[in-house]
Write a protein that holds these residues in place. Structure first.
Motif, mmCIF file in Angstrom:
data_model
loop_
_atom_site.group_PDB
_atom_site.id
_atom_site.type_symbol
_atom_site.label_atom_id
_atom_site.label_comp_id
_atom_site.label_asym_id
_atom_site.label_seq_id
_atom_site.Cartn_x
_atom_site.Cartn_y
_atom_site.Cartn_z
ATOM 1 N N ILE A 70 0.859 -1.181 0.000
ATOM 2 C CA ILE A 70 0.000 0.000 0.000
ATOM 3 C C ILE A 70 0.898 1.236 0.000
ATOM 4 O O ILE A 70 1.695 1.427 0.912
ATOM 5 C CB ILE A 70 -0.914 0.020 1.232
ATOM 6 C CG1 ILE A 70 -1.719 -1.286 1.316
ATOM 7 C CG2 ILE A 70 -1.836 1.227 1.191
ATOM 8 C CD1 ILE A 70 -2.409 -1.488 2.628
ATOM 9 N N ASP A 71 0.762 2.054 -1.026
ATOM 10 C CA ASP A 71 1.548 3.288 -1.109
ATOM 11 C C ASP A 71 1.085 4.281 -0.053
ATOM 12 O O ASP A 71 -0.109 4.365 0.256
ATOM 13 C CB ASP A 71 1.410 3.933 -2.486
ATOM 14 C CG ASP A 71 2.137 3.163 -3.572
ATOM 15 O OD1 ASP A 71 3.094 2.434 -3.239
ATOM 16 O OD2 ASP A 71 1.739 3.286 -4.745
ATOM 17 N N LEU A 109 -2.905 6.328 1.485
ATOM 18 C CA LEU A 109 -3.374 6.269 2.868
ATOM 19 C C LEU A 109 -3.867 7.638 3.333
ATOM 20 O O LEU A 109 -3.308 8.664 2.953
ATOM 21 C CB LEU A 109 -2.258 5.768 3.780
ATOM 22 C CG LEU A 109 -1.828 4.325 3.531
ATOM 23 C CD1 LEU A 109 -0.540 4.020 4.275
ATOM 24 C CD2 LEU A 109 -2.922 3.361 3.927
ATOM 25 N N ASN A 110 -4.906 7.643 4.163
ATOM 26 C CA ASN A 110 -5.473 8.895 4.682
ATOM 27 C C ASN A 110 -4.721 9.426 5.892
ATOM 28 O O ASN A 110 -4.698 10.618 6.130
ATOM 29 C CB ASN A 110 -6.933 8.699 5.062
ATOM 30 C CG ASN A 110 -7.796 8.351 3.881
ATOM 31 O OD1 ASN A 110 -7.435 8.610 2.735
ATOM 32 N ND2 ASN A 110 -8.924 7.740 4.142
ATOM 33 N N GLU A 151 0.010 0.667 23.430
ATOM 34 C CA GLU A 151 -0.511 1.532 22.382
ATOM 35 C C GLU A 151 -0.550 0.782 21.057
ATOM 36 O O GLU A 151 0.314 -0.039 20.777
ATOM 37 C CB GLU A 151 0.371 2.765 22.254
ATOM 38 C CG GLU A 151 -0.172 3.802 21.294
ATOM 39 C CD GLU A 151 0.702 5.028 21.251
ATOM 40 O OE1 GLU A 151 0.395 5.978 21.983
ATOM 41 O OE2 GLU A 151 1.691 5.026 20.502
ATOM 42 N N GLU A 152 -1.562 1.081 20.262
ATOM 43 C CA GLU A 152 -1.655 0.567 18.904
ATOM 44 C C GLU A 152 -1.773 1.739 17.952
ATOM 45 O O GLU A 152 -2.420 2.733 18.247
ATOM 46 C CB GLU A 152 -2.872 -0.335 18.738
ATOM 47 C CG GLU A 152 -2.785 -1.619 19.496
ATOM 48 C CD GLU A 152 -3.994 -2.499 19.314
ATOM 49 O OE1 GLU A 152 -3.835 -3.714 19.495
ATOM 50 O OE2 GLU A 152 -5.094 -1.989 19.006
ATOM 51 N N LEU A 153 -1.148 1.601 16.826
ATOM 52 C CA LEU A 153 -1.183 2.612 15.786
ATOM 53 C C LEU A 153 -1.971 2.018 14.624
ATOM 54 O O LEU A 153 -1.672 0.900 14.193
ATOM 55 C CB LEU A 153 0.260 2.932 15.370
ATOM 56 C CG LEU A 153 0.469 4.098 14.462
ATOM 57 C CD1 LEU A 153 1.676 4.865 14.954
ATOM 58 C CD2 LEU A 153 0.699 3.621 13.063
ATOM 59 N N ILE A 154 -2.986 2.705 14.154
ATOM 60 C CA ILE A 154 -3.831 2.216 13.073
ATOM 61 C C ILE A 154 -3.611 3.113 11.866
ATOM 62 O O ILE A 154 -3.905 4.309 11.905
ATOM 63 C CB ILE A 154 -5.327 2.204 13.455
ATOM 64 C CG1 ILE A 154 -5.555 1.296 14.654
ATOM 65 C CG2 ILE A 154 -6.174 1.720 12.285
ATOM 66 C CD1 ILE A 154 -5.682 2.018 15.934
ATOM 67 N N VAL A 155 -3.061 2.535 10.802
ATOM 68 C CA VAL A 155 -2.853 3.235 9.534
ATOM 69 C C VAL A 155 -4.038 2.860 8.648
ATOM 70 O O VAL A 155 -4.392 1.690 8.553
ATOM 71 C CB VAL A 155 -1.522 2.793 8.886
ATOM 72 C CG1 VAL A 155 -1.304 3.486 7.572
ATOM 73 C CG2 VAL A 155 -0.364 3.052 9.831
ATOM 74 N N PHE A 156 -4.654 3.841 7.988
ATOM 75 C CA PHE A 156 -5.893 3.533 7.282
ATOM 76 C C PHE A 156 -6.103 4.357 6.024
ATOM 77 O O PHE A 156 -5.499 5.412 5.833
ATOM 78 C CB PHE A 156 -7.095 3.713 8.212
ATOM 79 C CG PHE A 156 -7.272 5.130 8.678
ATOM 80 C CD1 PHE A 156 -8.038 6.018 7.970
ATOM 81 C CD2 PHE A 156 -6.636 5.576 9.839
ATOM 82 C CE1 PHE A 156 -8.190 7.328 8.398
ATOM 83 C CE2 PHE A 156 -6.786 6.878 10.275
ATOM 84 C CZ PHE A 156 -7.565 7.748 9.550
ATOM 85 N N ASN A 157 -6.970 3.817 5.169
ATOM 86 C CA ASN A 157 -7.609 4.541 4.085
ATOM 87 C C ASN A 157 -9.022 3.993 3.995
ATOM 88 O O ASN A 157 -9.486 3.320 4.914
ATOM 89 C CB ASN A 157 -6.823 4.444 2.772
ATOM 90 C CG ASN A 157 -6.749 3.048 2.196
ATOM 91 O OD1 ASN A 157 -7.459 2.144 2.614
ATOM 92 N ND2 ASN A 157 -5.888 2.858 1.230
ATOM 93 N N ASP A 158 -9.732 4.234 2.898
ATOM 94 C CA ASP A 158 -11.125 3.788 2.797
ATOM 95 C C ASP A 158 -11.244 2.264 2.730
ATOM 96 O O ASP A 158 -12.263 1.710 3.115
ATOM 97 C CB ASP A 158 -11.796 4.416 1.570
ATOM 98 C CG ASP A 158 -11.885 5.929 1.701
ATOM 99 O OD1 ASP A 158 -11.941 6.420 2.842
ATOM 100 O OD2 ASP A 158 -11.895 6.614 0.662
ATOM 101 N N GLU A 159 -10.206 1.576 2.246
ATOM 102 C CA GLU A 159 -10.282 0.128 2.049
ATOM 103 C C GLU A 159 -9.483 -0.686 3.065
ATOM 104 O O GLU A 159 -9.800 -1.840 3.302
ATOM 105 C CB GLU A 159 -9.754 -0.218 0.657
ATOM 106 C CG GLU A 159 -10.535 0.402 -0.468
ATOM 107 C CD GLU A 159 -9.889 0.152 -1.813
ATOM 108 O OE1 GLU A 159 -9.023 -0.738 -1.906
ATOM 109 O OE2 GLU A 159 -10.245 0.846 -2.763
ATOM 110 N N HIS A 160 -8.423 -0.129 3.624
ATOM 111 C CA HIS A 160 -7.514 -0.897 4.462
ATOM 112 C C HIS A 160 -7.346 -0.282 5.847
ATOM 113 O O HIS A 160 -7.411 0.934 6.003
ATOM 114 C CB HIS A 160 -6.124 -0.973 3.810
ATOM 115 C CG HIS A 160 -6.132 -1.587 2.464
ATOM 116 N ND1 HIS A 160 -6.203 -0.837 1.318
ATOM 117 C CD2 HIS A 160 -6.067 -2.881 2.068
ATOM 118 C CE1 HIS A 160 -6.188 -1.637 0.279
ATOM 119 N NE2 HIS A 160 -6.103 -2.882 0.701
#
Length: 88
Positions: free
Chosen positions: A23-24, A28-29, A44-53
């Motif tokens: 994923i580029d 990502l958002n 702690e958790e870090l959540i990397v996201f976009n509309d699909e992932h």
């Protein structure tokens, strides 16, 4: 078990069967954080996201969590959430 690799342009997520999902960063958002409570303490958790992932990177399972968080915070905008500590 999931492996996460990062380079300057993308995040690559691999599972035990070595199926890759690349994923580029431009797709990502941003990222957000949350704190999980366990018997062993708070992590702690870090959540990397976009509309699909949604990719969850946990302090509990990653030795280099602080380095990964720093790298991601330099690349993506922060969208909030509680933080365990604000060293980054």
């Amino acid at each position: 078990m999931i492996f996460v690799e990062m380079d300057e342009n993308a995040i690559v997520v691999k599972n035990l069967f070595f199926l890759n999902k690349k994923i580029d960063f431009t797709a990502l958002n941003g990222y957000e954080t949350r704190v999980q409570s366990m018997r062993l303490g708070n992590f702690e958790e870090l959540i990397v996201f976009n509309d699909e992932h949604r990719i969850v990177i946990s302090e509990f399972s990653m030795k280099n969590y602080i380095d990964l968080k720093k790298f991601i915070s330099d690349k993506l905008p922060y969208h909030g959430g509680p933080e365990k500590d604000r060293r980054v």
